[in-house]
Design a protein around this motif. Structure first.
Motif, PDB file in Angstrom:
ATOM      1  N   TYR A 180     -14.767  -4.873   2.961  1.00 38.26           N
ATOM      2  CA  TYR A 180     -13.159  -4.956   3.352  1.00 38.26           C
ATOM      3  C   TYR A 180     -12.308  -3.788   3.709  1.00 38.26           C
ATOM      4  O   TYR A 180     -11.831  -3.693   4.668  1.00 38.26           O
ATOM      5  N   ASP A 181     -12.416  -2.923   2.660  1.00 41.84           N
ATOM      6  CA  ASP A 181     -11.727  -1.760   2.583  1.00 41.84           C
ATOM      7  C   ASP A 181     -12.033  -0.807   3.783  1.00 41.84           C
ATOM      8  O   ASP A 181     -11.412   0.063   4.414  1.00 41.84           O
ATOM      9  N   LEU A 193      -2.229  -0.733   4.071  1.00 40.27           N
ATOM     10  CA  LEU A 193      -2.323  -1.480   2.784  1.00 40.27           C
ATOM     11  C   LEU A 193      -3.945  -2.066   2.498  1.00 40.27           C
ATOM     12  O   LEU A 193      -4.352  -2.853   3.667  1.00 40.27           O
ATOM     13  N   LYS A 194      -4.599  -2.053   1.491  1.00 39.26           N
ATOM     14  CA  LYS A 194      -5.900  -2.661   1.480  1.00 39.26           C
ATOM     15  C   LYS A 194      -5.664  -4.275   1.211  1.00 39.26           C
ATOM     16  O   LYS A 194      -5.871  -4.792   0.077  1.00 39.26           O
ATOM     17  N   ASP A 195      -4.764  -4.994   2.038  1.00 36.74           N
ATOM     18  CA  ASP A 195      -4.767  -6.307   1.665  1.00 36.74           C
ATOM     19  C   ASP A 195      -5.497  -6.992   2.889  1.00 36.74           C
ATOM     20  O   ASP A 195      -5.297  -6.862   4.094  1.00 36.74           O
ATOM     21  N   ASN A 196      -6.493  -7.933   2.177  1.00 37.97           N
ATOM     22  CA  ASN A 196      -7.506  -8.577   3.004  1.00 37.97           C
ATOM     23  C   ASN A 196      -6.875  -9.827   4.020  1.00 37.97           C
ATOM     24  O   ASN A 196      -7.783 -10.112   4.465  1.00 37.97           O
ATOM     25  N   LYS A 197      -5.627 -10.150   3.495  1.00 37.17           N
ATOM     26  CA  LYS A 197      -5.035 -11.245   4.192  1.00 37.17           C
ATOM     27  C   LYS A 197      -5.048 -11.180   5.689  1.00 37.17           C
ATOM     28  O   LYS A 197      -5.484 -11.865   6.481  1.00 37.17           O
TER      29      LYS A 197
END
Length: 234
Positions: A180-181, A193-197
């Motif tokens: 993901y990152d 931002l490491k936000d998976n949403k």
């Protein structure tokens, strides 16, 4: 295989190392064995193996440190073979540049399949870097990287710019898990931002456009807690 592909096995447990070596040799591979990280770092440039099978629990240095050092100067396929089966270890290894991750114990069929995938992926990457491969094809999905065109069974699929970038990134790494990152950094930049949403939302939209059944995808698979993997190309 005409030319024996060379596999470097970095494993300090003799029983496991012997088992892997016997399996690989029985399937036509040339094998080099070593039991420490320092040996691995010195053997890779001198023998140029096609694939490295890397244990993380080495006696002299952690396998992740070996991976980090190796990735400073080569893109050779590295498959981590480890008893650490938690998602954190998998993500860390993949983010450091591992091409795949196998958790012990494993079956010989799985091991051989992962090695074949790593070799194919490396050959494809070399073809792309040499300008020899400008399309991706798999089970009716066609991506023309020159035309920025995506079709499924001959029907054009209209993707947004971000959606196309995501599909293209995965298609350039067929069969490989991208964390993901890693994906977020590649698509939205290193300061995102490491936000998976936002990634999950875009991937859901992509699947609705590409897949016959988004709940049971044929092309883009989820590695739960880790990332996404594109189907291998034809």
């Amino acid at each position: 295989m005409n030319k024996k592909a060379c596999i470097l096995v970095v494993e300090d447990e003799p029983v496991i190392s012997n088992f892997i070596t016997a399996t690989l040799m029985a399937n036509g591979y040339k094998v080099i064995e070593c039991g420490t990280g320092k040996e691995a770092v010195s053997l890779i440039p001198s023998h140029c193996p096609e694939v490295v099978l890397l244990d993380l629990g080495l006696p002299d240095m952690d396998g992740l440190s070996v991976l980090k050092e190796v990735r400073q100067w080569t893109g050779i396929p590295v498959i981590v073979v480890s008893a650490r089966g938690d998602e954190v270890s998998k993500v860390e290894a993949l983010d450091l540049g591992a091409d795949d991750y196998i958790t012990k114990p494993f079956g010989t069929s799985e091991l051989l399949a992962r090695i074949r995938t790593a070799i194919r992926h490396n050959n494809k990457a070399e073809s792309v870097s040499n300008g020899k491969n400008d399309t991706f094809k798999a089970k009716g999905l066609l991506i023309d990287f020159n035309k920025y065109l995506v079709t499924v069974n001959g029907v054009e699929v209209h993707l947004t710019q971000i959606e196309y970038k995501l599909v293209s990134l995965l298609a350039h790494n067929p069969g490989k898990v991208l964390t993901y990152d890693f994906i977020i950094t590649k698509i939205w930049g290193p300061f995102a931002l490491k936000d998976n949403k936002i990634l999950r939302v875009n991937m859901a939209n992509i699947r609705r456009k590409l897949e016959r059944n988004p709940i049971d995808p044929e092309y883009i698979f989820t590695e739960i807690g880790v990332g996404y993997r594109m189907i291998e190309d034809d």
